[in-house]
Design a protein around this motif. Structure first.
Motif, mmCIF file in Angstrom:
data_model
loop_
_atom_site.group_PDB
_atom_site.id
_atom_site.type_symbol
_atom_site.label_atom_id
_atom_site.label_comp_id
_atom_site.label_asym_id
_atom_site.label_seq_id
_atom_site.Cartn_x
_atom_site.Cartn_y
_atom_site.Cartn_z
ATOM 1 N N UNK A 103 -15.809 47.652 17.016
ATOM 2 C CA UNK A 103 -14.467 47.604 17.587
ATOM 3 C C UNK A 103 -14.196 46.397 18.457
ATOM 4 N N UNK A 104 -15.265 45.691 18.872
ATOM 5 C CA UNK A 104 -15.074 44.487 19.688
ATOM 6 C C UNK A 104 -14.657 43.292 18.849
ATOM 7 N N UNK A 105 -14.836 43.387 17.545
ATOM 8 C CA UNK A 105 -14.452 42.282 16.657
ATOM 9 C C UNK A 105 -12.938 42.250 16.496
ATOM 10 N N UNK A 106 -12.383 41.060 16.307
ATOM 11 C CA UNK A 106 -10.937 40.945 16.105
ATOM 12 C C UNK A 106 -10.584 41.412 14.695
ATOM 13 N N UNK A 107 -9.371 41.939 14.554
ATOM 14 C CA UNK A 107 -8.936 42.411 13.242
ATOM 15 C C UNK A 107 -8.882 41.260 12.239
ATOM 16 N N UNK A 108 -8.408 40.097 12.703
ATOM 17 C CA UNK A 108 -8.367 38.924 11.832
ATOM 18 C C UNK A 108 -9.751 38.487 11.406
ATOM 19 N N UNK A 156 1.580 41.840 -9.521
ATOM 20 C CA UNK A 156 1.889 40.416 -9.618
ATOM 21 C C UNK A 156 3.132 40.100 -8.791
ATOM 22 N N UNK A 157 3.145 38.922 -8.176
ATOM 23 C CA UNK A 157 4.250 38.469 -7.319
ATOM 24 C C UNK A 157 4.446 39.357 -6.089
ATOM 25 N N UNK A 158 3.373 40.048 -5.689
ATOM 26 C CA UNK A 158 3.412 40.855 -4.476
ATOM 27 C C UNK A 158 2.554 40.202 -3.405
ATOM 28 N N UNK A 159 2.788 40.607 -2.179
ATOM 29 C CA UNK A 159 1.980 40.116 -1.066
ATOM 30 C C UNK A 159 1.534 41.291 -0.208
ATOM 31 N N UNK A 160 0.481 41.072 0.554
ATOM 32 C CA UNK A 160 0.029 42.045 1.538
ATOM 33 C C UNK A 160 0.823 41.780 2.815
ATOM 34 N N UNK A 161 1.211 42.843 3.500
ATOM 35 C CA UNK A 161 1.975 42.701 4.739
ATOM 36 C C UNK A 161 1.045 42.982 5.908
ATOM 37 N N UNK A 162 0.984 42.034 6.837
ATOM 38 C CA UNK A 162 0.143 42.212 8.014
ATOM 39 C C UNK A 162 0.916 41.905 9.280
ATOM 40 N N UNK A 212 -1.278 33.716 8.124
ATOM 41 C CA UNK A 212 -0.289 33.621 7.053
ATOM 42 C C UNK A 212 -0.947 32.944 5.856
ATOM 43 N N UNK A 213 -0.945 33.622 4.721
ATOM 44 C CA UNK A 213 -1.542 33.106 3.491
ATOM 45 C C UNK A 213 -0.554 33.289 2.354
ATOM 46 N N UNK A 214 -0.850 32.699 1.211
ATOM 47 C CA UNK A 214 0.034 32.877 0.053
ATOM 48 C C UNK A 214 0.086 34.331 -0.382
ATOM 49 N N UNK A 264 -1.824 29.323 9.605
ATOM 50 C CA UNK A 264 -1.328 29.480 8.249
ATOM 51 C C UNK A 264 -1.229 28.132 7.530
ATOM 52 N N UNK A 265 -1.021 28.166 6.220
ATOM 53 C CA UNK A 265 -0.961 26.960 5.410
ATOM 54 C C UNK A 265 0.473 26.623 5.040
ATOM 55 N N UNK A 266 0.693 25.411 4.562
ATOM 56 C CA UNK A 266 2.035 24.969 4.181
ATOM 57 C C UNK A 266 2.583 25.784 3.012
#
Length: 203
Positions: A24-29, A50-56, A62-64, A181-183
């Motif tokens: 639990x001491x570790x970060x979620x990220x 396909x064409x879906x993303x995970x919501x966080x 931030x990732x593709x 996050x990336x461009x």
């Protein structure tokens, strides 16, 4: 000792991936960054549509394949606030999932006095039973168990799972940190902003 459950939950409150046992001491990220889920998402070997993303939330980069809200630091324009609102609505599924799990499996309401390895197995079993019941029973999660939205007023009507949790369980539904996050990921997020404020807008 706190144990973290990293779970990927779909819009039907079913779990398609779990990683349990991190401290639990570790970060979620950080837990996500070291998980096999991240590798599967980056290699496109996970079975998300396909064409879906995970919501966080802000704990994740931030990732593709991963959308997170715009930081609340400073002033956000209306379009970005709408994006954050829509993302928040989508993330409610995972919050409700945790609440439903705790309200149905009362073992989770207090510390489990077993060796961490056994606790890990119990959590895996609970998630498996939850999925099975969700897919086979009309009574496991009643209509009033989950939050609903009044389509006329936009008001969120709390589900009964909230009243079924004890105070300690409510405290454990915690907020999390931030990341980079990336461009290309930013371009995808901008496409969602445009969609939420255009063809995909809601009143």
């Amino acid at each position: 000792m706190n144990i973290v459950l990293l779970a990927l939950v779909d819009d039907n409150y079913c779990v398609s991936y779990i990683d349990v046992g991190s401290n639990g001491r570790s970060s979620d990220g950080g837990i996500f960054a070291n998980s096999s889920l991240k590798k599967m998402l980056e290699n496109r070997t996970h079975n998300i549509p396909e064409n879906s993303v995970v919501v966080g939330d802000e704990a994740f980069a931030l990732k593709t394949y991963m959308m997170r809200p715009y930081p609340f630091r400073g002033v956000l324009d209306r379009k970005k606030r709408i994006f954050n609102y829509r993302l928040s609505r989508a993330r409610r599924v995972s919050e409700k999932f945790v609440g439903i799990l705790v309200s149905r499996f009362r073992l989770l309401e207090k510390p489990i006095s077993l060796h961490p390895d056994k606790v890990d197995l119990i959590i895996v079993a609970i998630c498996s039973i939850h999925n099975w019941l969700r897919k086979t029973s009309n009574y496991y999660i009643r209509r009033d168990s989950v939050d609903t939205e009044d389509i006329n007023t936009g008001e969120i009507i709390p589900g009964t799972w909230r009243s079924e949790l004890n105070d300690q369980s409510k405290k454990s539904l915690r907020q999390m940190g931030s990341n980079n996050y990336s461009r290309r990921a930013e371009e995808i997020r901008n496409q969602y902003v445009k969609y939420f404020n255009g063809d995909g807008s809601v009143s």
